[in-house]
Design an enzyme around this catalytic site. Structure first.
Site, short mmCIF file in Angstrom:
data_model
loop_
_atom_site.label_atom_id
_atom_site.label_comp_id
_atom_site.label_asym_id
_atom_site.label_seq_id
_atom_site.Cartn_x
_atom_site.Cartn_y
_atom_site.Cartn_z
CB CYS A 159 -0.97 -0.02 1.18
SG CYS A 159 -0.21 0.06 2.82
CG HIS A 211 -4.43 0.13 3.97
ND1 HIS A 211 -3.71 -0.79 3.25
CD2 HIS A 211 -5.43 0.56 3.15
CE1 HIS A 211 -4.27 -0.93 2.05
NE2 HIS A 211 -5.30 -0.11 1.97
CG HIS A 223 -6.99 0.42 -1.27
ND1 HIS A 223 -7.12 -0.45 -0.21
CD2 HIS A 223 -8.11 0.22 -2.01
CE1 HIS A 223 -8.25 -1.12 -0.30
NE2 HIS A 223 -8.88 -0.73 -1.39
#
Length: 258
Positions: A159, A211, A223
């Site tokens: 990510c 994240h 993402h």
């Protein structure tokens, strides 16, 4: 001090001196580094771009002179824009993925030490003018890249590697990890005020940032989660239509000014 440069499409940088060790990040083609430690057949590198450290097999080390290294530091280098292209070194083609560096690229050749290698694919322009439309369009080029812990290439990306590469190609150097990236930019207080190109960060049950993704139009987010994908974003977090549930809890949104 020894210096080097990535001369392969991607080189894994590991947490320890073993091929079985965790990949913490990757060295891309054209990316310079310092050798900060040695242990047996392993070298500990510190990347010039983001200061990240990791171990590589000495066989994947390509040395450069201190003069070249200092020149590399002072210059702005275009990045590969094709999903996958090739740099030609005599009769050998080196595959280079999107985001790879093109040191001292003159429109035809890159320079590594005193050698010139041909590149004929698309490359990013070195410009201060970056629009959110350009950034989000670039982000969609990464769709379907497979998730890989520690990855930042077409062959696997995580990510924060994804966000770092997109912003890096646009000329803004983010740190490597999500918990470091969250320190950049100005806070956006409500998800309804978020704009395309903003960074959305997500936390675990302990409140730790784990994240990150890039806000898109219509309250969506792109993402890396299993693959680089687009999902819905609201004040709760990311809602995955395939799984029919929330997968990440929203913590904060930040806006980067170029």
């Amino acid at each position: 001090m020894e210096y080097g440069i990535g001369m392969l499409s991607v080189v894994p940088m590991r947490a320890e001196t073993s091929d079985k060790a965790e990949i913490v990040t990757q060295l891309l083609f054209g990316e310079c580094y310092e050798v900060v430690a040695k242990e047996g057949n392993w070298l500990c590198l510190q990347l010039t771009t983001d200061g990240y450290r990791g171990w590589i097999d000495y066989k994947q080390h390509t040395p450069v002179s201190e003069t070249y290294y200092q020149e590399w530091l002072q210059a702005k280098h275009p990045r590969v824009l094709d999903i996958l292209g090739f740099v030609q070194q005599q009769e050998v083609q080196i595959p280079v993925g999107i985001g790879s560096y093109l040191p001292f690229f003159d429109g035809q050749n890159v320079r590594i030490n005193d050698s010139f290698l041909a590149y004929s694919g698309r490359s990013s322009a070195i410009s201060d003018a970056v629009t959110t439309a350009h950034l989000t369009a670039l982000a969609t080029c990464f769709l379907k890249f497979p998730y890989l812990w520690g990855g930042k290439s077409v062959f696997g990306i995580d990510c924060s590697g994804f966000t770092q590469q997109v912003f890096g190609i646009c000329g803004y150097q983010l740190p490597r990890d999500a918990y470091q990236q969250v320190l950049h930019g100005e806070e956006v207080h409500f998800v309804t005020q978020a704009q395309p190109g903003d960074l959305a960060f997500f936390s675990n049950a302990e409140g730790r940032i784990v994240h990150v993704g890039i806000v898109m139009e219509e309250q969506k987010i792109i993402h890396a989660h299993g693959e680089v994908r687009i999902d819905k974003l609201d004040h709760n977090g990311i809602f995955n239509n395939d799984l029919m549930r929330y997968t990440h809890n929203l913590r904060i949104i930040k806006r980067i000014s170029f």
